[in-house]
Every structure is written in C-alpha cells, then in structure tokens.
Design a protein around this motif. Structure first.
Motif, PDB file in Angstrom:
ATOM      1  N   ILE A  49      53.865 -16.933 107.661  1.00 58.74           N
ATOM      2  CA  ILE A  49      54.092 -15.505 107.502  1.00 58.74           C
ATOM      3  C   ILE A  49      52.897 -14.850 106.806  1.00 58.74           C
ATOM      4  CG2 ILE A  49      55.557 -13.777 106.374  1.00 58.74           C
ATOM      5  CD1 ILE A  49      57.913 -15.680 106.837  1.00 58.74           C
ATOM      6  N   LYS A  50      52.352 -15.542 105.802  1.00 59.94           N
ATOM      7  CA  LYS A  50      51.239 -14.993 105.028  1.00 59.94           C
ATOM      8  C   LYS A  50      49.931 -15.687 105.395  1.00 59.94           C
ATOM      9  CE  LYS A  50      51.974 -12.439 102.276  1.00 59.94           C
ATOM     10  NZ  LYS A  50      52.126 -10.972 102.410  1.00 59.94           N
ATOM     11  N   LEU A  51      48.839 -14.928 105.332  1.00 59.60           N
ATOM     12  CA  LEU A  51      47.523 -15.516 105.560  1.00 59.60           C
ATOM     13  C   LEU A  51      47.157 -16.530 104.476  1.00 59.60           C
ATOM     14  CD1 LEU A  51      45.373 -12.503 106.810  1.00 59.60           C
ATOM     15  CD2 LEU A  51      46.315 -14.385 108.137  1.00 59.60           C
ATOM     16  N   SER A  52      47.877 -16.523 103.371  1.00 59.65           N
ATOM     17  CA  SER A  52      47.637 -17.540 102.342  1.00 59.65           C
ATOM     18  C   SER A  52      47.959 -18.936 102.842  1.00 59.65           C
ATOM     19  CB  SER A  52      48.467 -17.236 101.092  1.00 59.65           C
ATOM     20  OG  SER A  52      49.847 -17.260 101.388  1.00 59.65           O
ATOM     21  N   LYS A  53      48.678 -19.044 103.976  1.00 61.81           N
ATOM     22  CA  LYS A  53      48.976 -20.351 104.559  1.00 61.81           C
ATOM     23  C   LYS A  53      47.852 -20.842 105.483  1.00 61.81           C
ATOM     24  CE  LYS A  53      53.268 -20.790 102.970  1.00 61.81           C
ATOM     25  NZ  LYS A  53      54.440 -20.820 103.840  1.00 61.81           N
ATOM     26  N   ALA A  54      46.852 -20.027 105.718  1.00 68.98           N
ATOM     27  CA  ALA A  54      45.743 -20.434 106.578  1.00 68.98           C
ATOM     28  C   ALA A  54      44.822 -21.396 105.836  1.00 68.98           C
ATOM     29  CB  ALA A  54      44.954 -19.205 107.030  1.00 68.98           C
ATOM     30  N   GLY A  93      66.641 -12.195 111.284  1.00 72.04           N
ATOM     31  CA  GLY A  93      66.875 -10.817 110.886  1.00 72.04           C
ATOM     32  C   GLY A  93      65.828 -10.282 109.933  1.00 72.04           C
ATOM     33  N   ALA A  94      64.863 -11.103 109.545  1.00 68.40           N
ATOM     34  CA  ALA A  94      63.821 -10.662 108.628  1.00 68.40           C
ATOM     35  C   ALA A  94      62.891  -9.682 109.318  1.00 68.40           C
ATOM     36  CB  ALA A  94      63.028 -11.867 108.118  1.00 68.40           C
ATOM     37  N   LYS A  95      62.517  -8.630 108.605  1.00 68.66           N
ATOM     38  CA  LYS A  95      61.584  -7.648 109.146  1.00 68.66           C
ATOM     39  C   LYS A  95      60.172  -8.220 109.027  1.00 68.66           C
ATOM     40  CE  LYS A  95      60.626  -2.689 108.922  1.00 68.66           C
ATOM     41  NZ  LYS A  95      60.971  -2.451 110.307  1.00 68.66           N
ATOM     42  N   PRO A  96      59.421  -8.306 110.118  1.00 68.93           N
ATOM     43  CA  PRO A  96      58.141  -9.021 110.067  1.00 68.93           C
ATOM     44  C   PRO A  96      57.069  -8.324 109.244  1.00 68.93           C
ATOM     45  CG  PRO A  96      58.478  -8.051 112.226  1.00 68.93           C
ATOM     46  CD  PRO A  96      59.761  -7.885 111.487  1.00 68.93           C
ATOM     47  N   VAL A  97      57.046  -6.996 109.263  1.00 66.73           N
ATOM     48  CA  VAL A  97      56.046  -6.255 108.491  1.00 66.73           C
ATOM     49  C   VAL A  97      56.689  -5.030 107.880  1.00 66.73           C
ATOM     50  CG1 VAL A  97      54.056  -7.011 109.870  1.00 66.73           C
ATOM     51  CG2 VAL A  97      55.270  -4.923 110.503  1.00 66.73           C
ATOM     52  N   VAL A  98      56.049  -4.521 106.849  1.00 64.67           N
ATOM     53  CA  VAL A  98      56.439  -3.245 106.256  1.00 64.67           C
ATOM     54  C   VAL A  98      55.565  -2.171 106.891  1.00 64.67           C
ATOM     55  CG1 VAL A  98      56.478  -1.899 104.136  1.00 64.67           C
ATOM     56  CG2 VAL A  98      57.193  -4.284 104.100  1.00 64.67           C
ATOM     57  N   THR A  99      56.174  -1.227 107.569  1.00 63.23           N
ATOM     58  CA  THR A  99      55.437  -0.170 108.262  1.00 63.23           C
ATOM     59  C   THR A  99      55.199   1.007 107.314  1.00 63.23           C
ATOM     60  OG1 THR A  99      57.401   1.015 109.020  1.00 63.23           O
ATOM     61  CG2 THR A  99      56.619  -0.834 110.391  1.00 63.23           C
ATOM     62  N   PRO A 100      54.275   1.912 107.661  1.00 61.30           N
ATOM     63  CA  PRO A 100      54.109   3.121 106.854  1.00 61.30           C
ATOM     64  C   PRO A 100      55.399   3.924 106.703  1.00 61.30           C
ATOM     65  CG  PRO A 100      52.233   2.850 108.316  1.00 61.30           C
ATOM     66  CD  PRO A 100      53.231   1.801 108.708  1.00 61.30           C
ATOM     67  N   ALA A 101      56.253   3.908 107.739  1.00 59.92           N
ATOM     68  CA  ALA A 101      57.529   4.627 107.634  1.00 59.92           C
ATOM     69  C   ALA A 101      58.462   3.932 106.640  1.00 59.92           C
ATOM     70  CB  ALA A 101      58.192   4.733 109.002  1.00 59.92           C
ATOM     71  N   ASP A 102      58.455   2.587 106.651  1.00 54.09           N
ATOM     72  CA  ASP A 102      59.244   1.853 105.650  1.00 54.09           C
ATOM     73  C   ASP A 102      58.788   2.228 104.241  1.00 54.09           C
ATOM     74  OD1 ASP A 102      60.618   0.418 107.639  1.00 54.09           O
ATOM     75  OD2 ASP A 102      59.108  -1.176 107.655  1.00 54.09           O
ATOM     76  N   THR A 103      57.482   2.267 104.068  1.00 56.82           N
ATOM     77  CA  THR A 103      56.932   2.611 102.753  1.00 56.82           C
ATOM     78  C   THR A 103      57.316   4.040 102.371  1.00 56.82           C
ATOM     79  OG1 THR A 103      55.081   1.101 103.111  1.00 56.82           O
ATOM     80  CG2 THR A 103      54.806   2.779 101.421  1.00 56.82           C
ATOM     81  N   TYR A 104      57.259   4.950 103.329  1.00 59.65           N
ATOM     82  CA  TYR A 104      57.636   6.336 103.032  1.00 59.65           C
ATOM     83  C   TYR A 104      59.078   6.415 102.538  1.00 59.65           C
ATOM     84  CZ  TYR A 104      58.292  11.346 103.448  1.00 59.65           C
ATOM     85  OH  TYR A 104      58.561  12.659 103.152  1.00 59.65           O
ATOM     86  N   ARG A 105      59.968   5.721 103.231  1.00 58.85           N
ATOM     87  CA  ARG A 105      61.383   5.764 102.827  1.00 58.85           C
ATOM     88  C   ARG A 105      61.581   5.153 101.445  1.00 58.85           C
ATOM     89  NH1 ARG A 105      62.021   5.200 108.610  1.00 58.85           N
ATOM     90  NH2 ARG A 105      61.641   2.939 108.482  1.00 58.85           N
ATOM     91  N   ARG A 106      60.857   4.075 101.145  1.00 57.05           N
ATOM     92  CA  ARG A 106      60.986   3.451  99.825  1.00 57.05           C
ATOM     93  C   ARG A 106      60.437   4.381  98.737  1.00 57.05           C
ATOM     94  NH1 ARG A 106      60.451  -2.907  99.122  1.00 57.05           N
ATOM     95  NH2 ARG A 106      61.137  -3.117  96.957  1.00 57.05           N
ATOM     96  N   ASN A 107      59.288   4.994  99.022  1.00 54.23           N
ATOM     97  CA  ASN A 107      58.693   5.916  98.053  1.00 54.23           C
ATOM     98  C   ASN A 107      59.545   7.149  97.813  1.00 54.23           C
ATOM     99  OD1 ASN A 107      56.525   4.172  97.951  1.00 54.23           O
ATOM    100  ND2 ASN A 107      55.172   5.459  99.182  1.00 54.23           N
ATOM    101  N   ALA A 108      60.371   7.499  98.784  1.00 50.51           N
ATOM    102  CA  ALA A 108      61.181   8.718  98.672  1.00 50.51           C
ATOM    103  C   ALA A 108      62.274   8.598  97.616  1.00 50.51           C
ATOM    104  CB  ALA A 108      61.800   9.053 100.028  1.00 50.51           C
ATOM    105  N   PRO A 124      55.897  -8.659 103.055  1.00 52.18           N
ATOM    106  CA  PRO A 124      55.622  -9.726 104.034  1.00 52.18           C
ATOM    107  C   PRO A 124      54.423  -9.485 104.930  1.00 52.18           C
ATOM    108  CG  PRO A 124      57.465  -8.394 104.780  1.00 52.18           C
ATOM    109  CD  PRO A 124      57.114  -7.910 103.404  1.00 52.18           C
ATOM    110  N   ASN A 125      53.739  -8.354 104.823  1.00 56.50           N
ATOM    111  CA  ASN A 125      52.587  -8.137 105.690  1.00 56.50           C
ATOM    112  C   ASN A 125      51.606  -9.298 105.525  1.00 56.50           C
ATOM    113  OD1 ASN A 125      53.844  -5.792 106.302  1.00 56.50           O
ATOM    114  ND2 ASN A 125      52.390  -4.440 105.282  1.00 56.50           N
ATOM    115  N   PRO A 126      51.176  -9.911 106.635  1.00 59.66           N
ATOM    116  CA  PRO A 126      50.394 -11.150 106.541  1.00 59.66           C
ATOM    117  C   PRO A 126      49.170 -11.044 105.645  1.00 59.66           C
ATOM    118  CG  PRO A 126      51.091 -10.801 108.797  1.00 59.66           C
ATOM    119  CD  PRO A 126      51.478  -9.557 108.042  1.00 59.66           C
ATOM    120  N   GLU A 127      48.507  -9.886 105.662  1.00 67.11           N
ATOM    121  CA  GLU A 127      47.259  -9.750 104.916  1.00 67.11           C
ATOM    122  C   GLU A 127      47.469  -9.427 103.446  1.00 67.11           C
ATOM    123  OE1 GLU A 127      48.504  -5.709 106.277  1.00 67.11           O
ATOM    124  OE2 GLU A 127      48.417  -7.717 107.169  1.00 67.11           O
ATOM    125  N   GLU A 128      48.694  -9.070 103.046  1.00 68.09           N
ATOM    126  CA  GLU A 128      48.959  -8.751 101.636  1.00 68.09           C
ATOM    127  C   GLU A 128      48.817 -10.016 100.802  1.00 68.09           C
ATOM    128  OE1 GLU A 128      49.515  -6.800  98.300  1.00 68.09           O
ATOM    129  OE2 GLU A 128      49.679  -5.681 100.174  1.00 68.09           O
TER     130      GLU A 128
END
Length: 854
Positions: free
Chosen positions: A138-143, A181-196, A648-652
């Motif tokens: 899931i994460k690039l840390s596994k590379a 059922g896991a969401k693969p990435v956090v999208t900008p819209a997901d972030t907007y809703r969380r920030n709201a 969960p974004n791979p590059e985070e």
C-alpha cells in the motif's frame, strides 16, 4: 537462512590477515574500478504491477518488478555478482522467472544473484525481475531501498546503484484493495470534507495559548513594550532569566517594564510545574512557579502571548493565567537506533519539547539495527554495533538496513553518542526541565548488542583469553527457531547465561555513571521488553539448564526470571524498572488463543509500563494493566505513534502496519477513555478504566520510530504538527466534548474546540515557529478541493494558512495567485499552502475540464 557474506549473519572466527602483495593489490584495485564503473552504468526502477486476490490469499498479494537496464558497454555477466537491497516487508524468496534467485539474508536485507541458466544482461538490454510480496503493498515504504552491487571477485566492496527510482502507484490495479472495503487513496474531495469540520475564526477569537491553560483571563488594557524588560530573578532562576531575555527583540533599548520571575506557592495548585502569570499595564509582568520548571512553563506561555515577530506594535494584553499540567509525564520518544540522528537534532527537539511543555525525553538508544551509546570497556558496542555497511566477512559491522547501503560512513546507518555527547545532552535537557529516560532494548530487539558481544568473544578467544565469554549474550548452541517482527532469527539476549547479567550490570552502571558525572539525576532506565519472538530460548541448552536449575516450567517463567534479575540490577544502582507493556504482561492462553494478562508477579515492584498495543483485540490492555496496579504511560499505536503515515496515499511518508494517524486522530484521543472510538458492540467484554486505574496513568508519550526517517527534515515532517496535539492532550484537561453524553451536543462542542485548536496552529503557533526559528520543516498538508458547479471550493486543515493556486496544471509558487474564495477559473487547478517563509506544502489538484471528477 545463514550467509557467509555479511556480519549480520553468522559470526565466525576469522583467520589472521595476510598482507597482500603489490600485484594482488593492483588486481584488486582494477576489480574495484570495474565494479564501480559497472554499477554506475546500471539503471534500476521499481514498479508495482498489481495486487492479486485469490481464495488462497483473500487479503491479497502484490506483484512487483525491479527493472534493470545495462547502459554499460560491457555485459553484466551470467555469474559472479549479487544485487543487495533492503525491504521493510517480507518477500517470497526462491528462484524467479528472470532466472535470478532471491534470498532473504536477515531482517530487511535481501540478495538477488544469478541462478542456473541466467545468461547475463547485454549492453543496452533491460532485465525484468518480477517478484511477489505475500501481502499487499500500500505504501511506497514497502519498496526496495538502498540497492548496491557486489562482485564475487571483490566481495568486501559494495557499490551503490545511484540511478534508482520508484515508479508512482496510481493505476486501478495497483490500488485495488479487493473486498476489504478500504479506500485506496485520500482524494482532494475527501480532504475537503474532513477539513470542513472546522471553521475559520477571526484573529480575536483564536485561543491565545496552547497547550490550553487551566484558567486564563484577559482584559482590555495593554502593556506596551518599547524597551527590553527589566528582569529580576534569583540565582536559582539563571536559566529562566536567560530564556526571558531571549523572548524580546535584542534591538530594543534597555530599561523597559518589569519582568519578575520567582519561585513561590501557586494558590490551589500542587503540581511542581504549576505557574501563575500576570501582565499589568501599571506593574509589568510577573511569573511565579511552584518550581523553576513552573517558571519556565510560564515563560513559554508568555512567548505565546507576544505578537508575532514583525508586528507593527509590541504589546501584551492585561492577562492573568493560572496553569498546571494534567499529567506529570508528557513525553516524546526518539529512536536513534534504526536510523541515527545526532546531537544537534536531539538539541533541536529538546528545545521544541520545552516550548510546548513536554518534559520527558525517551531516548531509544539501542535496537537490532544499531547500538548508539559509548560504553566504557565494551568498545565493540560502537565499533561494530554502531556501524552499518557491507562486509565480506563476519564480525566487522552490522548489515545495511533501511537503505543505509554499503558505505559504513553513511550518516543514517552509522553513528553513536560518545560519553561526552551523552553528558552534554543530559545537561541540555536538565536546563530545560526535561528528564532523559535512556532505553536499552532487551531481551528481544537486541541484535546489535548480540553481534557486537559475539565479535568480542571471538576476538578474545582467538587471543587465548579465558574470560572471553564474560559479556557474551547468545548461547552458541542455541537451535531455537523463531522470527521476530522485523524478520530476524538471531536478535535475542539469552537469560540462561550468567554473562548476560554481567553485561546488563556493566551497561547500567556506565549509564548511571554518565548521569552522575553530568550532575543529572537518573530515576529509571527503560529496559525494553517488547516483541520477544515466539520460540525464542526454547531450544537453547543454556536456557533449558537455567529453567531446570530454577525449577521453571516454561519460557514465560524464564521471562519472569530474566526481569527479576534485571530489576535486581537496577535496584542495586538505585533505579526503578520500566519498559514496554510486555514487561508487565504474562503470556497465557484463553480458549486456545494467545492472550496477554497483567503479570501478577511484578505488581508490587514499582514497574512502569509504556503501553503501545491497542490494536484490535487489545484495545483495553492499558486499562487492565492500570486497574491491576501497574503505573503506565499511554503511547497507543493508534494515535501516538507518529511514524505512522497520515493517510493511505502510497507516496505519503511513514508506515501503516497498524493504521493512519492524522492530526485530528491525535487530537481526538481521550486518555481515560481508550475505548471511546469503538462502537458500542466493540466495547462488549472490554475493561474500562477504574478510578483506581486512573491513579496509575502517569501520562502520554508520542513515539517516533525511524525506519523510514533518514534525516532531520523527515523527523520534522513526521512529528509536526501532530506533536502539538500530543502536547495539548498531555497538558490540558479533557475538553468538554470528550465527556458530554449527548452525541449531538458533543459534536457541536468538539467542532468549537477543534476550530480553536487548528486556528491557533494555522494563525499563530506555526507562524511563530516559522518566524522565530525557521528550521522546522513540519508537514504542510495538502488543501482540500471540491467541485461545486462551475467553481472549486478550497479549504485547509489549518484555517488561515496562506493558499496559492495555478490553473494551467503547473506547481504553485510563492508568486502564484492567492486563494481568496472559490476558484472560478477553468483549467487544471493546482493548490498548495505556504508557510511564513514561503515553503510550499503538499499540492492538491482538480481538473475543471472533467466536471464532477478529480
């Protein structure tokens, strides 16, 4: 599996070296030159192909590729070389379709080498090396990280493959999470809703001080500061007086308002760290503390009350603050073993801890991958145990780990604190009222010490010394089969050996001596205790003999025996025993399943246990330990492990072996209600914290393990601003929302409190850090973006932070347009936040040309 190529594998008696002839030296130099030239012309790329799901692997496996291209004019030969790399995850070893063989050396170190039928890699040819992970990536840390090439002709030289890169993970088949059922990435819209969940506050409504004081009253009057305050303080407050002077611009003339510092009783407060701060237009500033530590905390609060550097007017509102911490233990653990971080980094974080009123520095000095403290009389602990790099033979240094590569001079892999360094750190911390708690990991997580002491034994035995085994830590006849959480099979100190306890006594005695010479008291040493692998000691003749002699039934009893001996050593040196939660736990079974229970054997010994494990099924273990009479420090992985990635974004950056820890994850932690996040059904059968148990909770600790943290800027990124939420939870009482039984009212109260916290960070706390220090590269989160008809809505987790955007798909810069409201321009919108020094944070994008999509 054991291999002769690395010191990290089997330590063997080395033959006495023979000086090489001039011809041999010349031949070797030519071989090294060839190896370096060959490696310099190799290109290596890593790519995740896809995630795979099947009835045999319902949780998924991952297929990945190392793509090797030979840009040399000479072929990479069919035999005679190996490619090494580190990988933080298990890989499936064995012959690969490329006709290379993948071997697991130990821990995170792997080796690729030609197998039967391999024909080499011709000039210009590309070799696709497909291999499999037994779990999901899931994460690039596994590379893979830190690849390097070794030729058999020069087996003691490894050459880094510099042209190495990871391909992005963006395709659907790479992000597939199966039926989880896991969401693969956090999208900008997901972030907007969380920030709201927070509101932008006007400056006059932003909380004046963090961590939140017990009581603060501000009036309309003000105290202008047009000259340096005149400081009065006793000799006992010399350090505090220096801190006070540093708070004000040195360009101001002298003879300003009074600033009086004193030690005295703070009415109604018994904590030694309590203080009372008053600002009056007619009498100046006064800070009274129950101790010098209280005065220092009051000065940090005064810093918070001052206008930001560069403000038009330097003035303080008339204020009265009475304050004291909720917990006496407010800690930060820094791991310098997995990757080394030196004295200046430690000094920096001691300064920052003091700024935010944290008072315990848990110094994780040893682990499998490094021993980082000089111990007089045991030079191998640092000459071998503090050095990582490639070696052709054993007993030279530790193997590469976490991408530190073949070079023993690599600053992340190699390094240690000299005796003088450690004493300097102790004194620096003491001046800031921070207690240093050194950690010496045992009996597991001890590979660096085990390797170093076996090398010592081999050296002295070869020299004919009868006491060669005086500090030996491993039974050379041990045939126990186990694998640690980090995939080691030889990382355990053996309690069957008397030399084990001689070693522990020597180390403890030397640590105590350093504290004595520094003039800094020591109360405890954290003695590890976590993650002893199942199966350890079970086939060790020395351990079995010990069990027979002491009439111990199983290795659980042997564990108790070990820590009784350790506790005895610490007591002889005037110290209390502390360690991870397993120190206070007993392994047993319930209905055939493994279960940890509070260990009844040590409840009267005064042990303190740092509780990290609140993973599924163990959510209440901290409560059970405290209810059972153990003093505990709460360091739960779900909210206080700051090596966990934010999402969960791979590059985070960060790891994800438990879950993800965002800023609000930390903020929402309620120390006395560890089960609050569980649904009602999930609380069934779980123990809550009793009133008696509450008295045993000493405080909170944020932990930073550094497997993915190679340099100081990454320390900043992982710790900040999440550490500020830790400071808030450790200092301030529970916010009212945490104990409000009505769900709707609790949500409204939480919104108000959270808005105050993040506005304080975005408008005042982090800007002050930028302007006063400028050396803390904290994580600037990506903005949230949401399409709303023909406009793009933008927000940020830190309301008030500066946002800039472009509409042509280019990366925003400090000269890009400011976001002042919804963005109505068409095009490929890119938005980022910027700190007060112009440093850009993570970028978020949304394409207006694809209406309704991101």
């Amino acid at each position: 599996m054991r291999h002769h190529l690395f010191a990290g594998c089997v330590l063997a008696l080395l033959a006495a070296p023979v000086a090489p002839t001039a011809a041999q030296t010349s031949t070797k130099q030519e071989a090294i030159h060839h190896q370096q030239a060959s490696a310099a012309k190799l290109q290596l790329r890593w790519e995740l192909e896809r995630n795979l799901f099947s009835p045999q692997a319902p949780h998924g496996r991952s297929l990945a590729h190392l793509i090797l291209t030979n840009h040399d004019s000479q072929p990479l030969p069919a035999q005679g070389w190996s490619l090494y790399f580190n990988c933080m995850d298990r890989l499936e070893p064995g012959p690969l379709p490329s006709k290379l063989v993948l071997e697991h050396i130990a821990g995170s170190l792997f080796r690729l080498h030609p197998g039967p039928g391999f024909e080499g890699v011709a000039p210009g040819q590309t070799l696709d090396i497909a291999y499999t992970y037994p779990g999901l990536v899931i994460k690039l840390s596994k590379a893979p990280v830190g690849p390097y090439l070794v030729y058999d002709a020069v087996p003691d030289v490894g050459v880094v493959i510099k042209d190495f890169a990871l391909q992005p993970v963006t395709r659907p088949e790479q992000l597939d999470r199966g039926t989880s059922g896991a969401k693969p990435v956090v999208t900008p819209a997901d972030t907007y809703r969380r920030n709201a969940s927070a509101d932008l506050l006007p400056p006059n409504e932003v909380p004046a001080v963090l961590p939140t004081p017990l009581r603060i009253e501000q009036q309309e009057g003000s105290l202008p500061i047009k000259a340096q305050p005149t400081i009065t303080a006793s000799a006992a407050l010399k350090n505090e007086a220096a801190l006070a002077r540093s708070l004000f611009p040195q360009t101001l003339p002298p003879n300003g308002p009074k600033l009086q510092l004193s030690i005295g009783a703070v009415e109604g407060q018994t904590s030694p760290e309590a203080y009372r701060l008053t600002v009056r237009a007619d009498s100046g500033i006064a800070i009274v503390g129950n101790s010098a530590a209280g005065v220092a905390h009051g000065l940090q609060t005064l810093r918070e009350l001052l206008p930001l550097p560069g403000a038009d007017e330097l003035a303080l509102k008339e204020t009265t603050i009475v304050d004291a911490p909720r917990f006496g233990y407010r800690g930060l653990q820094l791991d310098v073993a997995r990757n080394f971080h030196g004295k200046q980094t430690v000094f920096k974080w001691l300064d920052l801890m003091a700024r935010y009123k944290l008072n315990k520095f848990h110094f994780h000095l040893t682990d499998d991958e490094g021993w980082r403290l000089e111990i007089a009389g045991l030079p191998e602990l640092t000459s071998i145990g503090a050095v990582r790099g490639h070696a052709a033979g054993p007993g030279v240094r530790l193997q590469p780990a976490y991408g530190s590569g073949p070079d023993p001079e690599n600053a992340a892999g190699s390094g240690y604190f000299t005796r003088a360094d450690y004493i300097a750190i102790l004194r620096y911390a003491q001046a800031r009222h921070i207690e240093v708690i050194p950690e010496i990991e045992m009996p597991g997580h001890a590979r660096a010490a085990v390797q170093a002491m076996e090398a010592r034994y081999r050296r002295l035995k070869a020299a004919g010394r009868k006491d060669a085994d005086k500090y030996l830590l491993n039974d050379l006849e041990d045939r126990s089969r186990y694998r640690s959480a980090q995939y080691f099979t030889d990382n355990v100190i053996n309690p069957g050996l008397d030399s084990t306890f001689t070693f522990i006594d020597r180390v403890v005695g030397q640590v105590v001596a350093m504290h004595r010479d520094a003039g800094v008291p020591i109360k405890t040493i954290h003695m590890g205790g976590d993650e002893l692998a199942n199966g350890a000691w079970e086939q060790s003749p020395a351990s079995l003999a010990r069990m027979k002699k002491e009439k111990l039934e199983d290795t659980a009893d042997l564990w108790d025996y070990f820590y009784e001996r350790v506790d005895g050593i610490l007591r002889r040196h005037g110290l209390a025993t502390s360690g991870w939660e397993e120190l206070a736990a007993r392994k047993t079974k319930l209905a055939g399943r493994n279960r940890l229970i509070p260990n009844p054997r040590f409840t009267t010994r005064g042990f303190t246990a740092w509780v990290w494990n609140n993973t599924r099924g163990a959510e209440d273990f901290a409560n059970r330990l405290a209810n059972g009479g153990y003093d505990i420090v709460l360091a739960p992985v779900s909210s206080m492990y700051l090596d966990m990635a934010a999402n969960p974004n791979p590059e985070e950056p960060g790891v994800n072996w438990n879950d993800y820890v965002e800023l609000d994850t930390v903020y929402d932690f309620v120390p006395f209600d560890m089960l609050k996040h569980l649904p009602e059904a999930g609380r069934v059968g779980k123990d809550g914290l009793t009133d008696y148990g509450r008295r045993h909770v000493r405080g909170l600790e944020a932990t930073l393990f550094t497997e993915t943290v190679l340099d100081a800027s990454r320390v900043d990124y992982m710790l900040m601003p999440r550490l500020l939420a830790v400071a808030e939870r450790a200092w301030a009482p529970d916010p009212v929302w945490a104990t409000e039984p009505d769900a709707a009212r609790a949500a409204a109260l939480r919104r108000t409190a959270w808005s105050g916290f993040v506005n304080a960070l975005g408008q005042r706390v982090l800007p002050r850090l930028d302007l006063e220090r400028g050396d803390v590269a904290y994580r600037i989160a990506p903005p949230g973006l949401m399409l709303d008809g023909d406009r793009v809505l933008v927000n940020h987790v830190l309301p008030g932070i500066q946002l800039r955007y472009t509409s042509d798909g280019s990366e925003p810069t400090v000269t890009s347009k400011l976001v002042t409201g919804p963005i109505t321009e068409p095009g490929s919108i890119r938005v980022a936040a910027f700190d007060r020094k112009g440093r850009r944070g993570l970028v978020a994008g949304i394409d207006r040309a694809k209406t309704g999509k991101e």
